[in-house]
Design a protein around this motif. Structure first.
Motif, short mmCIF file in Angstrom:
data_model
loop_
_atom_site.label_atom_id
_atom_site.label_comp_id
_atom_site.label_asym_id
_atom_site.label_seq_id
_atom_site.Cartn_x
_atom_site.Cartn_y
_atom_site.Cartn_z
N LYS A 125 44.21 6.36 -19.41
CA LYS A 125 45.50 5.76 -19.73
C LYS A 125 46.42 5.58 -18.52
CE LYS A 125 45.34 7.18 -24.45
NZ LYS A 125 46.10 7.38 -25.62
N VAL A 126 46.00 6.04 -17.35
CA VAL A 126 46.84 5.90 -16.15
C VAL A 126 46.80 4.46 -15.68
CG1 VAL A 126 47.11 6.60 -13.74
CG2 VAL A 126 46.50 8.29 -15.47
N LYS A 127 47.98 3.84 -15.59
CA LYS A 127 48.07 2.44 -15.17
C LYS A 127 48.54 2.30 -13.72
CE LYS A 127 47.07 0.75 -19.19
NZ LYS A 127 45.79 0.19 -19.43
N GLN A 128 49.32 3.28 -13.25
CA GLN A 128 49.81 3.24 -11.87
C GLN A 128 49.55 4.59 -11.23
OE1 GLN A 128 53.89 2.05 -11.70
NE2 GLN A 128 53.52 0.12 -12.74
N LEU A 129 49.10 4.53 -9.99
CA LEU A 129 48.77 5.75 -9.27
C LEU A 129 49.31 5.63 -7.85
CD1 LEU A 129 47.18 8.44 -9.45
CD2 LEU A 129 45.18 7.19 -8.67
N PRO A 182 34.38 4.88 -23.95
CA PRO A 182 35.36 4.22 -24.83
C PRO A 182 35.94 2.95 -24.22
CG PRO A 182 36.18 6.34 -24.03
CD PRO A 182 34.78 6.22 -23.55
N VAL A 183 36.00 2.87 -22.91
CA VAL A 183 36.52 1.69 -22.22
C VAL A 183 35.56 1.38 -21.09
CG1 VAL A 183 38.46 0.79 -20.88
CG2 VAL A 183 38.89 2.39 -22.74
N PRO A 184 35.21 0.10 -20.85
CA PRO A 184 34.31 -0.24 -19.75
C PRO A 184 34.86 0.24 -18.41
CG PRO A 184 34.66 -2.14 -21.16
CD PRO A 184 35.61 -1.08 -21.62
N SER A 185 33.95 0.48 -17.49
CA SER A 185 34.37 0.97 -16.18
C SER A 185 35.12 -0.13 -15.41
CB SER A 185 33.15 1.42 -15.37
OG SER A 185 32.42 0.31 -14.92
N SER A 239 40.68 6.95 -12.70
CA SER A 239 41.55 6.12 -13.54
C SER A 239 41.02 4.70 -13.56
CB SER A 239 42.98 6.14 -12.99
OG SER A 239 43.46 7.44 -12.90
N PRO A 240 40.04 4.42 -14.40
CA PRO A 240 39.33 3.13 -14.35
C PRO A 240 40.13 1.92 -14.81
CG PRO A 240 38.52 4.43 -16.16
CD PRO A 240 39.45 5.30 -15.40
N LEU A 241 41.29 2.12 -15.41
CA LEU A 241 42.09 0.99 -15.87
C LEU A 241 43.38 0.84 -15.07
CD1 LEU A 241 41.60 1.35 -19.71
CD2 LEU A 241 40.42 -0.17 -18.13
N LEU A 242 43.35 1.24 -13.81
CA LEU A 242 44.54 1.11 -12.96
C LEU A 242 44.97 -0.33 -12.86
CD1 LEU A 242 44.08 3.34 -9.77
CD2 LEU A 242 45.72 3.62 -11.62
N GLU A 243 46.26 -0.53 -12.92
CA GLU A 243 46.82 -1.85 -12.66
C GLU A 243 47.43 -1.90 -11.26
OE1 GLU A 243 49.53 -2.59 -15.85
OE2 GLU A 243 47.92 -2.69 -17.32
N LEU A 244 47.90 -0.72 -10.78
CA LEU A 244 48.54 -0.68 -9.47
C LEU A 244 48.19 0.64 -8.77
CD1 LEU A 244 50.59 -1.99 -7.48
CD2 LEU A 244 52.36 -0.69 -8.66
N LEU A 245 47.73 0.53 -7.55
CA LEU A 245 47.45 1.69 -6.70
C LEU A 245 48.31 1.57 -5.46
CD1 LEU A 245 45.81 4.19 -5.81
CD2 LEU A 245 44.09 2.62 -4.91
N LEU A 246 49.15 2.57 -5.23
CA LEU A 246 50.00 2.60 -4.04
C LEU A 246 49.46 3.67 -3.10
CD1 LEU A 246 53.51 2.50 -5.71
CD2 LEU A 246 52.43 0.68 -4.42
N ILE A 273 27.34 10.95 -14.39
CA ILE A 273 27.05 11.70 -15.62
C ILE A 273 28.29 12.14 -16.39
CG2 ILE A 273 24.80 12.54 -14.83
CD1 ILE A 273 26.14 15.20 -14.12
N VAL A 274 29.48 12.03 -15.80
CA VAL A 274 30.71 12.49 -16.44
C VAL A 274 31.64 11.30 -16.65
CG1 VAL A 274 32.71 14.01 -16.18
CG2 VAL A 274 30.49 14.74 -15.34
N SER A 275 32.32 11.27 -17.78
CA SER A 275 33.28 10.20 -18.07
C SER A 275 34.53 10.35 -17.21
CB SER A 275 33.70 10.24 -19.54
OG SER A 275 32.60 9.99 -20.36
N SER A 276 35.19 9.25 -16.99
CA SER A 276 36.44 9.25 -16.23
C SER A 276 37.51 10.03 -16.99
CB SER A 276 36.91 7.82 -15.99
OG SER A 276 35.93 7.10 -15.29
#
Length: 97
Positions: free
Chosen positions: A17-21, A91-94, A45-52, A10-13
């Motif tokens: 804008k976070v790409k690395q976490l 605003p951005v797909p999950s 952070s649905p648009l992550l590119e890198l998760l460490l 029910i709540v948006s992410s």
């Protein structure tokens, strides 16, 4: 931190804008707990590119770290038949799409 699924529905992410976490944990997880953690982080952070994931454990008097990285791509949907209407109002797909 695991975000309850009911809240994620029910709540948006909060962090589009976070790409690395980088997540540093101090205890070991079962496979199921780790999957829930990653799922929650990808909701945050649905648009992550890198998760460490950095895990520290004590061996004798020294702390040793193990780091695992996950790279994500958003070029193609993983499942072709998946219904993408679940996030049409965001605003951005999950990350699932």
């Amino acid at each position: 931190m695991v975000i309850p699924k009911e809240l994620r529905d029910i709540v948006s992410s909060p962090q589009y804008k976070v790409k690395q976490l980088k997540v540093e944990i101090s205890k070991s997880f079962t496979t199921h707990e780790f999957i829930e953690l990653v799922d929650s982080l990808l909701w945050i952070s649905p648009l992550l590119e890198l998760l460490l994931r950095k895990y520290g454990k004590w061996i004798d008097e020294d702390k040793c770290y193990e780091t695992i990285s996950f790279k994500f791509s958003y070029e193609k949907p993983i499942l072709g038949g998946e219904n993408s209407s679940c996030c049409k109002f965001l605003p951005v797909p999950s990350w699932r799409h």
